[in-house]
Every structure is written in structure tokens, then in C-alpha cells.
Motif scaffolding. Structure first.
Motif, short mmCIF file in Angstrom:
data_model
loop_
_atom_site.label_atom_id
_atom_site.label_comp_id
_atom_site.label_asym_id
_atom_site.label_seq_id
_atom_site.Cartn_x
_atom_site.Cartn_y
_atom_site.Cartn_z
N ASP A 145 -4.01 4.91 6.16
CA ASP A 145 -4.59 5.88 7.09
C ASP A 145 -4.29 7.32 6.66
O ASP A 145 -4.79 8.26 7.28
CB ASP A 145 -4.07 5.64 8.50
CG ASP A 145 -2.54 5.65 8.57
OD1 ASP A 145 -1.90 5.51 7.50
OD2 ASP A 145 -1.98 5.79 9.67
N GLU A 146 -3.48 7.50 5.63
CA GLU A 146 -3.14 8.83 5.15
C GLU A 146 -4.26 9.35 4.23
O GLU A 146 -5.02 8.57 3.65
CB GLU A 146 -1.83 8.79 4.36
CG GLU A 146 -0.63 8.31 5.15
CD GLU A 146 -0.12 9.39 6.11
OE1 GLU A 146 -0.58 10.55 5.98
OE2 GLU A 146 0.72 9.07 6.95
N PRO A 147 -4.38 10.68 4.09
CA PRO A 147 -5.34 11.22 3.12
C PRO A 147 -5.02 10.75 1.70
O PRO A 147 -3.88 10.36 1.39
CB PRO A 147 -5.15 12.74 3.26
CG PRO A 147 -4.56 12.93 4.62
CD PRO A 147 -3.71 11.72 4.88
N THR A 148 -6.02 10.80 0.83
CA THR A 148 -5.87 10.28 -0.52
C THR A 148 -4.76 10.98 -1.29
O THR A 148 -3.94 10.33 -1.95
CB THR A 148 -7.20 10.41 -1.29
OG1 THR A 148 -8.22 9.71 -0.59
CG2 THR A 148 -7.06 9.84 -2.69
N HIS A 149 -4.69 12.31 -1.16
CA HIS A 149 -3.66 13.03 -1.92
C HIS A 149 -2.26 12.72 -1.40
O HIS A 149 -1.28 12.69 -2.16
CB HIS A 149 -3.93 14.53 -1.86
CG HIS A 149 -3.71 15.14 -0.51
ND1 HIS A 149 -4.67 15.09 0.50
CD2 HIS A 149 -2.65 15.82 0.01
CE1 HIS A 149 -4.21 15.71 1.57
NE2 HIS A 149 -2.99 16.16 1.31
N VAL A 150 -2.14 12.43 -0.09
CA VAL A 150 -0.83 12.06 0.47
C VAL A 150 -0.43 10.67 -0.03
O VAL A 150 0.74 10.44 -0.37
CB VAL A 150 -0.87 12.10 2.01
CG1 VAL A 150 0.44 11.60 2.59
CG2 VAL A 150 -1.16 13.52 2.48
N GLN A 151 -1.39 9.74 -0.08
CA GLN A 151 -1.09 8.41 -0.60
C GLN A 151 -0.65 8.47 -2.06
O GLN A 151 0.30 7.80 -2.46
CB GLN A 151 -2.32 7.51 -0.47
CG GLN A 151 -2.76 7.23 0.97
CD GLN A 151 -3.95 6.30 1.02
OE1 GLN A 151 -4.06 5.36 0.25
NE2 GLN A 151 -4.86 6.57 1.94
N ARG A 173 0.71 11.06 -3.57
CA ARG A 173 2.02 11.69 -3.63
C ARG A 173 3.12 10.73 -3.24
O ARG A 173 4.19 10.68 -3.88
CB ARG A 173 2.03 12.91 -2.71
CG ARG A 173 3.32 13.74 -2.78
CD ARG A 173 3.26 14.85 -1.75
NE ARG A 173 3.16 14.30 -0.39
CZ ARG A 173 2.85 15.03 0.68
NH1 ARG A 173 2.57 16.32 0.55
NH2 ARG A 173 2.79 14.45 1.87
N GLU A 179 -3.75 -0.59 8.45
CA GLU A 179 -3.83 0.66 7.69
C GLU A 179 -2.54 1.46 7.79
O GLU A 179 -2.06 2.03 6.81
CB GLU A 179 -5.02 1.49 8.19
CG GLU A 179 -6.38 0.92 7.81
CD GLU A 179 -7.51 1.78 8.35
OE1 GLU A 179 -7.24 2.64 9.21
OE2 GLU A 179 -8.65 1.58 7.91
N LYS A 200 -9.30 4.01 -5.09
CA LYS A 200 -9.54 4.49 -3.73
C LYS A 200 -11.03 4.62 -3.41
O LYS A 200 -11.43 4.51 -2.25
CB LYS A 200 -8.85 5.84 -3.51
CG LYS A 200 -7.33 5.77 -3.58
CD LYS A 200 -6.76 4.76 -2.61
CE LYS A 200 -7.02 5.12 -1.15
NZ LYS A 200 -6.40 4.14 -0.23
N HIS A 201 -11.86 4.87 -4.43
CA HIS A 201 -13.30 5.01 -4.21
C HIS A 201 -14.04 3.72 -4.52
O HIS A 201 -15.27 3.72 -4.64
CB HIS A 201 -13.85 6.14 -5.06
CG HIS A 201 -13.42 7.51 -4.60
ND1 HIS A 201 -12.21 8.07 -4.97
CD2 HIS A 201 -14.01 8.41 -3.78
CE1 HIS A 201 -12.09 9.26 -4.41
NE2 HIS A 201 -13.16 9.49 -3.69
#
Length: 336
Positions: free
Chosen positions: A72-78, A80, A66, A39-40
Motif C-alpha cells: 500500500d506504500e508508494p513505489t519509491h517508498v517500497q 527505499r 497489502e 511493480k508495473h
């Protein structure tokens, strides 16, 4: 069931439970770190998905892509969502191959398995034989030549040896094809087993030759220690020599480190396969891993990392099991 058998069964169950906990912990850490690194990454997955550097997408098209891939979701949501899909057996869909990740891995693994199996068997057999010969001919020109050969292999990069193999055996001596897994322009139904073996030969020899050194050097040193032991000196005094001495007193002792090294080398084998497959354009997991990393295909990259971690852990587990089978002292000392 007798008391000793129950104790043995409980010990085996505890050992397997510890290994299972280690496997789950390892996979969880690998998944989390791989997801964060992917992701980074500076690679733009949207542009990689489009597939052309000169083709630009509008903000509206980018937003649609996206939303389609959940980027387009936050990283932690992706993360999860990916874990939830993984728990249900879904590894996701590859962005560059437009196929389910499980299908891509299954198709590529068949090619990589043939390559790694051939290289693994070659390196184990040649390394074991070379180590035995070097130890039996200790301090002779044969031993010095074997050690020089092993030291040279240890310092040889896989990709450089692969390029050398290509130049010599595919360009100067056109005995083998330059690359790929099958002949170009030939239908899949028309590809023969001989064609696949010819395309497999050079990358397999490259990987196999590189893997000889560690097994040979460790086998040589272990056999030298055995030959210098008191019970071997006593056997020599009784008149035992050569292969008789090796068969009765050496093979069982040197088989333990050889077996362990061979199965514990799965990680090195997989890493070498990545480079060899790139050099020879061989359609395996290594080439797919490089493509997924360079083009920001997070679902495929995570699936490959997860599969490779399981592959390496399975090799270490098999090594531990065989270690206990070959040497009962380890089984007794560990309570297994």
C-alpha cells in the motif's frame, strides 16, 4: 618490498577497484530496473498470493494483505524500504514460498549449481576437443561434420532439445526419469546419490550439448590462425607434426579464447538453465525465477535477479583473471 612489486600491487588494487565500482553500478541499475518492471507488471500480486483464480478476496482482506506486505506504500517508498532491508542483509520474504528469500535461493542454488557445473564442464571439454580436432583435420570430412554439428546446435532452442531428450530417452527408451530432481514419493533421507544423478543427467546433457558450439567454433578458428603463423611453419620445417606441434605451439594460444568464452558464458548458461529446468521440472533457480515472475513475487524476483547478476559478474571477473594469468602480455599491457 621492491619498487616493481609495489607498482604491481598498486596496479592490481586499481584494477580491483575499477571492477568493484562496475559491480556496484551494475547491481544498482539491475535492482532499480527490475523493481520498476516488477511493480508495473500486469500480474496482480494479491491474487497470486491468494493462489487461486476463482478465490476472490474482499476489499478489507485485500487492504490487510497489502498492508502486511507493504504494497500500500508508494513505489519509491517500497524501493527505499527494500534497499534498507538489503543493506542489513535481509532479502525479504517470498510471497509464494512463505520463506525468507535467502533460504529459497540457497536451497534452489544447490540444485542449479550441480546442473550448471555438469553442463559447464561438459560443454567446455567437448567444445575444446571438437575445435582442436576440426582445426587439425581442416577441410576434411571430419572438419565439415564438426562445423555442421556446431551450426545446428547454435540454431537449436534449449527447450526444443530438452523436449526431444525427454521423448527419446525418457519415453521411448525409459533410461532416465521424466523430470524433477528426485524420485516422486520418496523421503528425502531415502534419496540416494544415484537417484540425483539420474534426474540430473538429461537436463545437464541438454545444457552441455547446446554450449559446445561456441567453444568449438572459436577454438577451431584460433587454432587455424596459429597453424598458419610463421613460427608454426618454421616448426613444421624442423619436422614437428601432430600432437607435438599442438602441444608446443598451439595449446597456450588457443587456451586463452577458450577460457574466456567458457567463463564469459555464465549468462548464457544461466539463461539456458531457466528453460531446461522448466522442461524437466527441475527444482532450481530457473524454475523459481519463472514462478516468481508469473505470480508477482517481487521480493523473490528481485533477490533472484540480484543473485544472477552477481553470478554472471563473478564469471566475467574470473575470466579476466585467468586471461591475465594465461597470457602475461595482457598483464603487462594493462598494467596489471
Amino acid at each position: 618490498m621492491s619498487r616493481e612489486r609495489r607498482r604491481g600491487a598498486l596496479a592490481v588494487a586499481r584494477w580491483l577497484a575499477r571492477k568493484s565500482i562496475r559491480a556496484v553500478t551494475l547491481l544498482a541499475a539491475v535492482c532499480f530496473l527490475s523493481f520498476l518492471l516488477a511493480k508495473h507488471s500486469p500480474i496482480d500480486p494479491i491474487q497470486a498470493y491468494v493462489g487461486a483464480d476463482m478465490l476472490r478476496v474482499s476489499p478489507e482482506q485485500r487492504a490487510q494483505i497489502e498492508a502486511y506486505w507493504g504494497l500500500d506504500e508508494p513505489t519509491h517508498v517500497q524501493f527505499r524500504n527494500w534497499l534498507a532491508a538489503l543493506a542489513s542483509g535481509d532479502l525479504g520474504t517470498s510471497m509464494i514460498y512463505r520463506q525468507p528469500v535467502a533460504d529459497v535461493i540457497g536451497e534452489r542454488f544447490a540444485n542449479s549449481l550441480a546442473l550448471m557445473a555438469a553442463a559447464w564442464a561438459m560443454s567446455g571439454a567437448l567444445g575444446f576437443a571438437l575445435g582442436v580436432v576440426a582445426a587439425m583435420k581442416r577441410n576434411t570430412w571430419i572438419d565439415r561434420l564438426a562445423r555442421w554439428y556446431c551450426y545446428l546446435l547454435v540454431s537449436t532452442p534449449t527447450f526444443w532439445l530438452g523436449l526431444l531428450m525427454l521423448v527419446v530417452f525418457a519415453v521411448w527408451l525409459p533410461w532416465f526419469p521424466i523430470g524433477m530432481g528426485v524420485p516422486a514419493g520418496v523421503l528425502a533421507d531415502e534419496v540416494t546419490l544415484g537417484d540425483r544423478i539420474r534426474h540430473l543427467a538429461l537436463p545437464a546433457v541438454t545444457l552441455g550439448v547446446i554450449g559446445v558450439a561456441n567453444v568449438a567454433l572459436h577454438t577451431r578458428q584460433k587454432l587455424i590462425d596459429v597453424l598458419d603463423s610463421d613460427y608454426v611453419l618454421f616448426a613444421r620445417a624442423r619436422g614437428e607434426r601432430g600432437m607435438t606441434l599442438l602441444r608446443r605451439h598451439g595449446l597456450r594460444n588457443i587456451a586463452i579464447p577458450a577460457v574466456t568464452l567458457q567463463f564469459a558464458s555464465f549468462s548464457e548458461l544461466f539463461g539456458g538453465a531457466v528453460l531446461a529446468e522448466q522442461v524437466f521440472s527441475y527444482p532450481g533457480l530457473g524454475q523459481a525465477t519463472v514462478s516468481a515472475g508469473l505470480r508477482g513475487d517481487v521480493p523473490l524476483l528481485l533477490g533472484l535477479v540480484l543473485f544472477s547478476a552477481l553470478f554472471v559478474f563473478a564469471g566475467n571477473l574470473i575470466a579476466d583473471l585467468l586471461y591475465r594469468i594465461v597470457d602475461p602480455r595482457i598483464r603487462e599491457g594493462a598494467g596489471v
